[in-house]
Design a protein around this motif. Structure first.
Motif, PDB file in Angstrom:
ATOM      1  N   VAL A 137       0.958  -1.304   0.120  1.00 47.31           N
ATOM      2  CA  VAL A 137       0.006  -0.075  -0.050  1.00 47.31           C
ATOM      3  C   VAL A 137       0.916   1.303   0.199  1.00 47.31           C
ATOM      4  CG1 VAL A 137      -1.891   1.020   1.117  1.00 47.31           C
ATOM      5  CG2 VAL A 137      -1.477  -1.235   1.514  1.00 47.31           C
ATOM      6  N   PRO A 138       1.234   1.814  -1.077  1.00 48.85           N
ATOM      7  CA  PRO A 138       2.272   2.609  -1.302  1.00 48.85           C
ATOM      8  C   PRO A 138       2.248   4.171  -0.598  1.00 48.85           C
ATOM      9  CG  PRO A 138       1.168   2.516  -3.436  1.00 48.85           C
ATOM     10  CD  PRO A 138       0.639   1.461  -2.597  1.00 48.85           C
ATOM     11  N   TRP A 139       1.099   4.456  -0.255  1.00 51.64           N
ATOM     12  CA  TRP A 139       1.038   5.871   0.319  1.00 51.64           C
ATOM     13  C   TRP A 139       0.924   5.415   2.000  1.00 51.64           C
ATOM     14  CZ3 TRP A 139      -3.292   3.239  -1.792  1.00 51.64           C
ATOM     15  CH2 TRP A 139      -4.282   2.960  -1.099  1.00 51.64           C
ATOM     16  N   LYS A 140       1.116   4.499   2.747  1.00 52.17           N
ATOM     17  CA  LYS A 140       1.280   3.888   3.969  1.00 52.17           C
ATOM     18  C   LYS A 140       2.686   3.676   4.356  1.00 52.17           C
ATOM     19  CE  LYS A 140      -3.637   2.703   4.255  1.00 52.17           C
ATOM     20  NZ  LYS A 140      -4.197   3.747   5.336  1.00 52.17           N
ATOM     21  N   ALA A 183      -1.691   5.004   9.625  1.00 54.83           N
ATOM     22  CA  ALA A 183      -0.332   4.839   9.138  1.00 54.83           C
ATOM     23  C   ALA A 183       0.043   5.330   7.699  1.00 54.83           C
ATOM     24  CB  ALA A 183       0.237   3.502   9.147  1.00 54.83           C
ATOM     25  N   ASN A 184      -0.807   6.683   7.496  1.00 51.78           N
ATOM     26  CA  ASN A 184      -0.652   7.143   6.211  1.00 51.78           C
ATOM     27  C   ASN A 184       0.707   8.051   6.240  1.00 51.78           C
ATOM     28  OD1 ASN A 184      -2.868   6.424   4.748  1.00 51.78           O
ATOM     29  ND2 ASN A 184      -4.150   8.061   5.978  1.00 51.78           N
ATOM     30  N   VAL A 185       1.555   7.777   5.277  1.00 51.91           N
ATOM     31  CA  VAL A 185       2.846   8.672   5.398  1.00 51.91           C
ATOM     32  C   VAL A 185       2.299  10.391   5.368  1.00 51.91           C
ATOM     33  CG1 VAL A 185       4.922   9.346   4.042  1.00 51.91           C
ATOM     34  CG2 VAL A 185       3.834   7.084   3.994  1.00 51.91           C
ATOM     35  N   ASN A 186       2.969  10.826   6.456  1.00 53.79           N
ATOM     36  CA  ASN A 186       2.798  12.447   6.880  1.00 53.79           C
ATOM     37  C   ASN A 186       3.819  13.192   7.327  1.00 53.79           C
ATOM     38  OD1 ASN A 186       1.520  14.786   7.283  1.00 53.79           O
ATOM     39  ND2 ASN A 186      -0.188  14.207   8.198  1.00 53.79           N
ATOM     40  N   PRO A 187       4.672  13.971   6.389  1.00 50.21           N
ATOM     41  CA  PRO A 187       5.815  14.446   6.809  1.00 50.21           C
ATOM     42  C   PRO A 187       5.520  15.642   8.191  1.00 50.21           C
ATOM     43  CG  PRO A 187       4.996  15.311   5.057  1.00 50.21           C
ATOM     44  CD  PRO A 187       4.408  14.327   4.904  1.00 50.21           C
ATOM     45  N   GLU A 188       4.231  15.960   8.298  1.00 50.97           N
ATOM     46  CA  GLU A 188       3.939  17.027   9.454  1.00 50.97           C
ATOM     47  C   GLU A 188       3.542  16.378  10.658  1.00 50.97           C
ATOM     48  OE1 GLU A 188       0.902  19.638   7.759  1.00 50.97           O
ATOM     49  OE2 GLU A 188       2.294  20.319   6.204  1.00 50.97           O
ATOM     50  N   THR A 224      10.364  14.090   2.763  1.00 46.16           N
ATOM     51  CA  THR A 224       9.111  13.303   2.535  1.00 46.16           C
ATOM     52  C   THR A 224       7.958  13.992   2.094  1.00 46.16           C
ATOM     53  OG1 THR A 224       9.826  11.515   4.282  1.00 46.16           O
ATOM     54  CG2 THR A 224       7.521  11.707   4.022  1.00 46.16           C
ATOM     55  N   LEU A 225       7.168  13.154   1.184  1.00 38.79           N
ATOM     56  CA  LEU A 225       5.891  14.017   0.653  1.00 38.79           C
ATOM     57  C   LEU A 225       4.679  13.339   1.247  1.00 38.79           C
ATOM     58  CD1 LEU A 225       7.038  13.212  -2.930  1.00 38.79           C
ATOM     59  CD2 LEU A 225       7.412  15.376  -1.726  1.00 38.79           C
ATOM     60  N   PRO A 226       3.713  14.150   1.420  1.00 36.61           N
ATOM     61  CA  PRO A 226       2.371  13.613   1.976  1.00 36.61           C
ATOM     62  C   PRO A 226       1.884  12.433   1.131  1.00 36.61           C
ATOM     63  CG  PRO A 226       2.360  16.095   1.823  1.00 36.61           C
ATOM     64  CD  PRO A 226       3.506  15.593   1.057  1.00 36.61           C
ATOM     65  N   PHE A 227       1.432  11.530   1.916  1.00 30.45           N
ATOM     66  CA  PHE A 227       0.728  10.238   1.335  1.00 30.45           C
ATOM     67  C   PHE A 227       2.086   9.626   0.510  1.00 30.45           C
ATOM     68  CE2 PHE A 227      -2.979  12.771   2.106  1.00 30.45           C
ATOM     69  CZ  PHE A 227      -3.657  11.858   2.963  1.00 30.45           C
ATOM     70  N   ASN A 228       3.195   9.981   0.782  1.00 24.89           N
ATOM     71  CA  ASN A 228       4.494   9.470   0.111  1.00 24.89           C
ATOM     72  C   ASN A 228       4.374   9.766  -1.471  1.00 24.89           C
ATOM     73  OD1 ASN A 228       6.828   7.844   0.175  1.00 24.89           O
ATOM     74  ND2 ASN A 228       5.853   5.861  -0.420  1.00 24.89           N
ATOM     75  N   GLY A 229       3.871  10.797  -1.691  1.00 21.88           N
ATOM     76  CA  GLY A 229       3.781  11.096  -2.995  1.00 21.88           C
ATOM     77  C   GLY A 229       2.457  11.209  -3.773  1.00 21.88           C
ATOM     78  N   GLU A 242      -3.962  10.756  -5.780  1.00 20.94           N
ATOM     79  CA  GLU A 242      -4.739   9.676  -6.132  1.00 20.94           C
ATOM     80  C   GLU A 242      -5.296   9.276  -4.720  1.00 20.94           C
ATOM     81  OE1 GLU A 242      -0.855   9.124  -8.667  1.00 20.94           O
ATOM     82  OE2 GLU A 242      -1.295   9.758  -6.715  1.00 20.94           O
ATOM     83  N   VAL A 243      -4.963   9.567  -3.562  1.00 18.09           N
ATOM     84  CA  VAL A 243      -5.550   8.805  -2.419  1.00 18.09           C
ATOM     85  C   VAL A 243      -6.147   9.929  -1.483  1.00 18.09           C
ATOM     86  CG1 VAL A 243      -4.263   7.023  -2.663  1.00 18.09           C
ATOM     87  CG2 VAL A 243      -3.460   8.545  -1.065  1.00 18.09           C
ATOM     88  N   ALA A 244      -5.772  11.043  -1.373  1.00 14.88           N
ATOM     89  CA  ALA A 244      -6.016  12.276  -0.583  1.00 14.88           C
ATOM     90  C   ALA A 244      -7.582  12.290  -0.359  1.00 14.88           C
ATOM     91  CB  ALA A 244      -5.514  13.544  -0.785  1.00 14.88           C
ATOM     92  N   SER A 245      -8.239  12.026  -1.391  1.00 16.23           N
ATOM     93  CA  SER A 245      -9.882  11.904  -1.175  1.00 16.23           C
ATOM     94  C   SER A 245     -10.492  10.967  -0.304  1.00 16.23           C
ATOM     95  CB  SER A 245     -10.260  11.994  -2.740  1.00 16.23           C
ATOM     96  OG  SER A 245      -9.954  10.593  -3.350  1.00 16.23           O
ATOM     97  N   LEU A 246      -9.747   9.688  -0.208  1.00 19.13           N
ATOM     98  CA  LEU A 246     -10.270   9.006   0.693  1.00 19.13           C
ATOM     99  C   LEU A 246     -10.146   9.288   2.364  1.00 19.13           C
ATOM    100  CD1 LEU A 246      -7.980   5.874  -0.436  1.00 19.13           C
ATOM    101  CD2 LEU A 246     -10.390   6.477  -0.926  1.00 19.13           C
ATOM    102  N   TYR A 247      -9.725  10.621   2.472  1.00 14.07           N
ATOM    103  CA  TYR A 247      -9.686  10.938   3.862  1.00 14.07           C
ATOM    104  C   TYR A 247     -10.224  12.346   4.120  1.00 14.07           C
ATOM    105  CZ  TYR A 247      -6.500   6.949   3.323  1.00 14.07           C
ATOM    106  OH  TYR A 247      -6.061   5.805   3.006  1.00 14.07           O
TER     107      TYR A 247
END
Length: 315
Positions: free
Chosen positions: A222-225, A260-265, A292-297, A301-306
């Motif tokens: 799951v590449p954004w996590k 566990a979403n990638v979040n640099p903040e 590090t990019l939000p949602f791993n870059g 594609e995925v921000a709308s899920l949240y």
């Protein structure tokens, strides 16, 4: 984004504190014929028949040697080199996955049959570990959605739970009185996350069958996590209406959450998540750090899920 603060300990050695304190190229064949090479003990890399996918990043891939020798797979040991050194007795075939719970068509599926049924795609994804290091890995697999559609989730299903195999005779990290984690290793996703086109069940990397140390014969990607969501050597998938626990959340809920979403903040309590060290890169001063990019870059594609969620609270 907060200013970068160097980790208090070397990023290559970062593990949850309670665990740390206890620590001490190709064979030509069809997919099925190649997979048969797995069966007699030590994993034998074998060529896969794959197709290209639009779900890929145009970045330099991490060298195969690094991808297969720098791993977290505590079932084989706590050090990064333990999985490659100690997984030779693990037998990834024959292998079946049980899919049950809130589905119309539960079943137990043979991995070789699934690989024949679903086209194997090559997808190069970023992988960001919660320990502040990263890789770029060419995975080979099929969308998790393909398997979920096959079993027809009920309308009441909201989550997908995953479970790893328990074989202490083959997985030395599962032996002994004092265990680093509770077994089996478990993970979970929301159903919409699981059905997202980026979510992959990987059966190979670099065009070869998965090595034991990378989660043979099938693992989640799951590449954004953060990477710990990528449960390895899966034996069971269960559809449920209740949020499943994951192993690291159970181990230390103050440091590891469900999403566990990638979040640099949002820093880990013991180190910054603002940047990462790319494994396999080198320079005069060692591997350079990448922001590090939000949602791993993968935010587009995925921000709308949240949408509407507090991602600091739902970490």
């Amino acid at each position: 984004m907060p200013a970068y603060r160097p980790p208090k300990i070397a990023s290559s050695e970062i593990t949850p504190q309670q665990v740390y304190l206890r620590r001490r190229e190709f064979l030509g064949a069809t997919t099925l014929g190649a997979m048969a090479l797995y069966g007699a003990g030590k994993a034998s890399a074998a060529a896969l028949s794959v197709i290209d996918s639009k779900y890929t990043v145009d970045e330099k891939a991490t060298p195969l040697k690094d991808v297969t020798t720098y791993n977290n797979f505590y079932e084989f040991g706590l050090d990064k080199g333990d999985p490659s050194a100690l997984s030779g007795d693990f037998k990834p075939l024959p292998w079946t996955i049980k899919v049950d719970g809130m589905v119309n068509k539960p079943g137990t599926f043979d991995i070789e049959a699934l690989m024949k049924e679903f086209p194997i795609e090559n997808r190069t994804y970023r992988m960001r570990c919660v320990e502040a290091w990263s890789m770029v890995i060419p995975w080979d697999g099929f969308p998790l959605a393909s398997l979920l559609n096959k079993v027809e989730p009920l309308g009441s299903a909201k989550y997908v739970a995953f479970e790893t195999v328990v074989r202490p005779d083959e997985m030395p990290g599962q032996k002994g009185i004092f265990q680093s984690l509770d077994w089996p290793y478990v993970e979970g996703l929301r159903l919409d996350e699981a059905r997202h086109p980026l979510t992959l069940l990987a059966v190979g990397l670099y065009g070869q069958t998965l090595p034991n140390q990378n989660g043979a014969p099938i693992r989640l990607v799951v590449p954004w996590k953060y990477g710990f969501k990528g449960i390895k050597s899966i034996v069971r998938i269960t559809l449920t209406d209740k949020e499943p626990k994951n192993t690291w959340q159970v181990t230390n809920s103050q440091e590891y959450g469900f999403y566990a979403n990638v979040n640099p903040e949002v820093d880990h309590p013991r180190w910054s998540q603002a940047s990462e060290r790319r494994i396999g890169e080198s320079g005069f001063f060692g591997a350079r750090r990448h922001p590090t990019l939000p949602f791993n870059g993968y935010a587009d594609e995925v921000a709308s899920l949240y949408s509407g969620m507090d991602l600091r609270k739902n970490f």
